[in-house]
Enzyme design. Structure first.
Site, mmCIF file in Angstrom:
data_model
loop_
_atom_site.group_PDB
_atom_site.id
_atom_site.type_symbol
_atom_site.label_atom_id
_atom_site.label_comp_id
_atom_site.label_asym_id
_atom_site.label_seq_id
_atom_site.Cartn_x
_atom_site.Cartn_y
_atom_site.Cartn_z
ATOM 1 N N GLN A 90 69.969 16.767 19.096
ATOM 2 C CA GLN A 90 68.599 16.687 19.577
ATOM 3 C C GLN A 90 67.626 17.490 18.721
ATOM 4 O OE1 GLN A 90 68.871 17.974 23.681
ATOM 5 N NE2 GLN A 90 70.339 16.364 24.191
ATOM 6 N N HIS A 154 69.638 20.668 23.328
ATOM 7 C CA HIS A 154 68.639 21.505 23.976
ATOM 8 C C HIS A 154 67.926 22.485 23.034
ATOM 9 C CE1 HIS A 154 71.241 20.864 27.862
ATOM 10 N NE2 HIS A 154 70.836 19.731 27.298
ATOM 11 N N GLU A 248 62.827 18.448 36.244
ATOM 12 C CA GLU A 248 61.841 19.209 37.016
ATOM 13 C C GLU A 248 60.479 19.245 36.335
ATOM 14 O OE1 GLU A 248 64.957 22.541 38.881
ATOM 15 O OE2 GLU A 248 63.311 23.178 37.576
ATOM 16 N N TYR A 269 77.471 15.907 34.541
ATOM 17 C CA TYR A 269 77.473 14.508 34.124
ATOM 18 C C TYR A 269 78.696 13.751 34.631
ATOM 19 C CZ TYR A 269 73.556 15.610 31.068
ATOM 20 O OH TYR A 269 72.324 16.000 30.586
#
Length: 374
Positions: A90, A154, A248, A269
């Site tokens: 990512q 992340h 969120e 997951y």
């Protein structure tokens, strides 16, 4: 050449009660049709992670793979002068933001993966630079998170300025949820605040905490990939990826703990549970959360007169479900959700441009503009 795609979009509206751990059972209202034109203004992009609008009408676009693109009048120009970009999972070249006084000082801020420092792998770095011709100059690193990690998860990392000129940015927990987010002596799983030159504000919450990372402004975050200043309150809002469920929206506050991974509305997951707690004293509740996860990325508030029915609404991109979600918020509660641009592609970023139009970056397509039809 501009590409026009005319769409008749069916919008499903549903009332969502924040606080439900299961998918909402509230029935959708009768669908209504909204007609608008989606105009492809910057075609042929791969993963356009972030975008910024220059005063002369040009755009700067970051490609996750490490390219910074200048786009104006149909012409793409590659900008040189970037530091080495660590691309893994990512991570890569991520967000871009102009200084609020850009027309005077010329500072451009970027977030990127960096392998600088000891250890294998990389972590998120924040830089600023100026644009001279087709090159970045006066490049300065303002922050580099440690330790480096070979994990691909992340990195964060959105950028935003508040009304007082402080720079906020996010760095995710880097896939190490049990160590990083709750420890203010460690980077990762945090929202940070700096002065615009990279120095630490003297009133940051942990400047007097022994061994703390003094740039931290709030902690207990998982992976915030959306950040925006509220147009009325000036507060910094973030959204962040949950695991399976529990994405969120949080309103960032000084020194507050947002709970990850001690409290969560999500599960692993594989369907197993990692916590039985959704709230705990001393930890903040989200303003809103999604179950199931939509994989949010990029967001902005609508203030433009071009979209009178959307003013004050929050637009959030969904990577997982390939749409923009319009959230109607009343008294800090989400009262309605609608899907826009459904099925057009993974939405990486959403911004209202200086011309008042909504722009979205779609993976594998490019930058599009939403134009309401009369």
């Amino acid at each position: 050449m501009k590409h026009l795609i005319c769409i008749s979009v069916v919008v499903l509206s549903s009332l969502i009660a924040c606080g439900q751990q299961e998918e909402s059972s509230v029935s959708a209202e009768s669908p209504s049709e909204i007609n608008y034109t989606m105009e492809v203004v910057v075609p042929e992009l791969n993963i356009p992670w972030g975008m910024a609008f220059l005063p002369d009408g040009a755009m700067l676009i970051t490609e996750k793979s490490g390219e910074l693109i200048h786009y104006k009048n149909g012409e793409k120009t590659m900008i040189s002068g970037l530091p080495d970009v660590y691309v893994r999972g990512q991570g890569g070249l991520m967000d871009i933001e102009l200084h609020p006084d850009y027309e005077t000082n010329g500072w451009i801020y970027l977030s990127h993966g960096s392998d600088e420092g000891d250890g294998n792998g990389g972590n998120t770095a924040i830089i600023r630079a100026k644009l001279q011709g087709n090159s970045l100059v006066d490049v300065e690193q303002l922050y580099k998170a440690y330790p480096n990690s070979t994990r691909g998860q992340h990195f964060g990392s959105r950028l935003e300025f508040d009304n007082d000129g402080y720079l906020y940015f996010s760095i995710g927990d880097r896939g190490n949820r049990d160590v990083n987010p709750q420890d203010v002596t460690r980077d990762n799983g945090k929202v940070y605040r700096l002065n615009d030159d990279g120095t630490i504000p003297t009133d940051n919450p942990f400047v007097d905490t022994e061994n703390a990372k003094t740039a931290i402004f709030s902690y207990g975050h998982r992976n915030p990939q959306g950040m925006v200043k509220h147009p009325e309150t000036g507060q910094i809002w973030v959204h962040e990826h949950g695991p399976r469920g529990g994405d969120e929206i949080n309103v960032v506050e000084k020194g507050k703990n947002f709970g990850w991974p001690v409290i969560s509305y999500g599960i692993n997951y594989d369907g197993t549970s990692f916590t039985d707690k959704t709230e705990m004293e001393g930890m903040e509740q989200p303003l809103f959360y999604w179950v199931p996860s939509i994989a949010p990325s990029g967001m902005d508030f609508v203030t433009s007169d071009i979209y009178p029915d959307w003013q004050g609404n929050l637009l959030v991109g969904s990577l997982k479900f390939l749409y923009i979600e319009r959230l109607v918020i009343e008294n800090n509660e989400v009262t309605k959700r609608e899907k826009l641009l459904e099925g057009m592609g993974r939405v990486r970023d959403v911004k209202q441009g200086p011309d008042g139009y909504i722009y979205a970056s779609l993976e594998g397509l490019g930058i599009v503009k939403i134009v309401p039809e009369d």
